[in-house]
Design an enzyme around this catalytic site. Structure first.
Site, PDB file in Angstrom:
ATOM      1  N   HIS A  94       1.450 102.213 111.526  1.00 14.90           N
ATOM      2  CA  HIS A  94       1.641 100.840 111.074  1.00 14.90           C
ATOM      3  C   HIS A  94       1.200 100.686 109.617  1.00 14.90           C
ATOM      4  CE1 HIS A  94      -2.612 100.931 112.187  1.00 14.90           C
ATOM      5  NE2 HIS A  94      -2.794  99.854 111.435  1.00 14.90           N
ATOM      6  N   ASP A  96      -0.805  97.691 107.364  1.00 14.84           N
ATOM      7  CA  ASP A  96      -1.706  96.598 107.741  1.00 14.84           C
ATOM      8  C   ASP A  96      -1.094  95.214 107.523  1.00 14.84           C
ATOM      9  OD1 ASP A  96      -3.839  98.068 108.715  1.00 14.84           O
ATOM     10  OD2 ASP A  96      -4.838  98.216 106.776  1.00 14.84           O
ATOM     11  N   HIS A 249      -0.283 104.221 108.341  1.00 11.45           N
ATOM     12  CA  HIS A 249      -1.414 105.019 108.809  1.00 11.45           C
ATOM     13  C   HIS A 249      -1.533 104.920 110.332  1.00 11.45           C
ATOM     14  CE1 HIS A 249      -2.981 100.995 107.931  1.00 11.45           C
ATOM     15  NE2 HIS A 249      -3.920 101.209 108.839  1.00 11.45           N
ATOM     16  N   ARG A 264     -13.658  97.528 106.929  1.00 11.97           N
ATOM     17  CA  ARG A 264     -12.393  97.416 106.200  1.00 11.97           C
ATOM     18  C   ARG A 264     -12.398  96.190 105.300  1.00 11.97           C
ATOM     19  NH1 ARG A 264      -6.727  96.419 109.350  1.00 11.97           N
ATOM     20  NH2 ARG A 264      -6.897  94.243 108.666  1.00 11.97           N
TER      21      ARG A 264
END
Length: 296
Positions: A94, A96, A249, A264
């Protein structure tokens, strides 16, 4: 600062920088250029707290809040905790937060707790994937638009439908978002076309569900060809930055019930533009103004 390529088509390791110290404008520009060129930047052996992490991420631009629906780290509105049990992990390819109008420009990850084995993150170069397409597929992809939504289920297999997974899914879709994005996105800095699909792309506009699934699967196969990918084996103190406009990723879920925790921080992005000049538009859920700055 030394930039050392670590993958044939994606990835570079940056050596000689202490990210706990402020970066001057020259370094900021050099790092941004390296990010656009290599898609993934790896910094080893860093000793950052949350404030230093936020300062470093801001070198690439204004920050988003942690997530459109998932709560942030307590007291840190811009930091998302990345951790979860089996079935609640992002082990699908995917990009983000593509379900909103302005997906992040870049994502930064800082490792806090790493299992003794497993838990790697894989990255893929979506510009190389587009360049690999035969001409007829490129012509098709250039004309396609995809619906991206957060209303999907991480736990596709019944054995992973734990209480934790069910609760996480309820939070994740507490506000439903659906956004139309071009399948081929033109990178706003390099001008390079990229396949802008991944796990949040649920269907293709004008095609049936079956046709959408088959075409997306065909295009996605080019993204994840081994020569387009990089596998990062985490160590405590690693910081990784990736260009969310030109990569996908995948977090490998191969460490059982061992602990793994990252923080994150994402950098605000712009509205994607397609090969024909068309811009992404909202289908449901609004423009997520609480998540990403409107000026980005």
């Amino acid at each position: 600062m030394t930039i050392r390529r670590i993958g044939g088509r994606i990835g570079a390791e940056i050596e000689g920088l202490d990210l706990s110290r402020p970066l001057d404008d020259t370094l900021r520009n050099e790092l941004n250029q390296a990010l656009v060129e290599h898609k993934v930047l790896v910094f080893r052996g860093q000793d950052l707290d949350d404030e230093a992490h936020l300062r470093f991420a801001a070198a690439f631009g204004p920050l988003t809040t942690a997530h459109p629906t998932v709560p942030s780290v307590h007291g840190q509105a811009n930091i998302l905790p990345v951790q979860g049990g089996e079935g609640a992990r992002a082990n699908s390819w995917h990009t983000d937060v593509t379900f909103v109008l302005r997906p992040p420009k870049a994502t930064t990850l800082r490792s806090l707790v790493i299992p003794p084995y497993g838990g790697d993150t894989l990255f893929a170069n979506t510009a190389a994937a587009y360049a690999d397409l035969p001409e007829h597929l490129r012509l098709l992809a250039d004309r396609l638009w995809a619906v991206h939504t957060n209303d999907h289920d991480y736990a596709e297999h019944p054995q992973f439908r734990t209480e934790e997974v069910e609760e996480y899914h309820k939070v994740f879709v507490s506000q439903r978002y659906r956004t139309a994005h071009p399948v081929v996105r033109i990178h706003p800095e390099s001008g390079t076309p990229n396949l802008f699909i991944g796990g949040f792309a649920s269907s293709l506009i004008g095609l049936s569900r079956t046709e959408s699934r088959d075409v997306l699967r065909l295009l996605q196969a080019y993204v994840t060809r081994p020569e387009n990918t990089l596998r990062h084996h985490w160590a405590v103190g690693d910081v990784v930055v990736f260009d969310n406009r030109a990569s996908q990723h995948y977090a490998a879920d191969d460490y059982g019930d061992l602990p793994r925790k990252l923080h994150r921080v994402t950098v605000a992005g712009d509205v994607p533009v397609g090969a024909d000049g068309g811009k992404s538009h909202v289908l449901e859920g609004g423009d997520a103004a609480h998540y990403t700055p409107q000026a980005a």
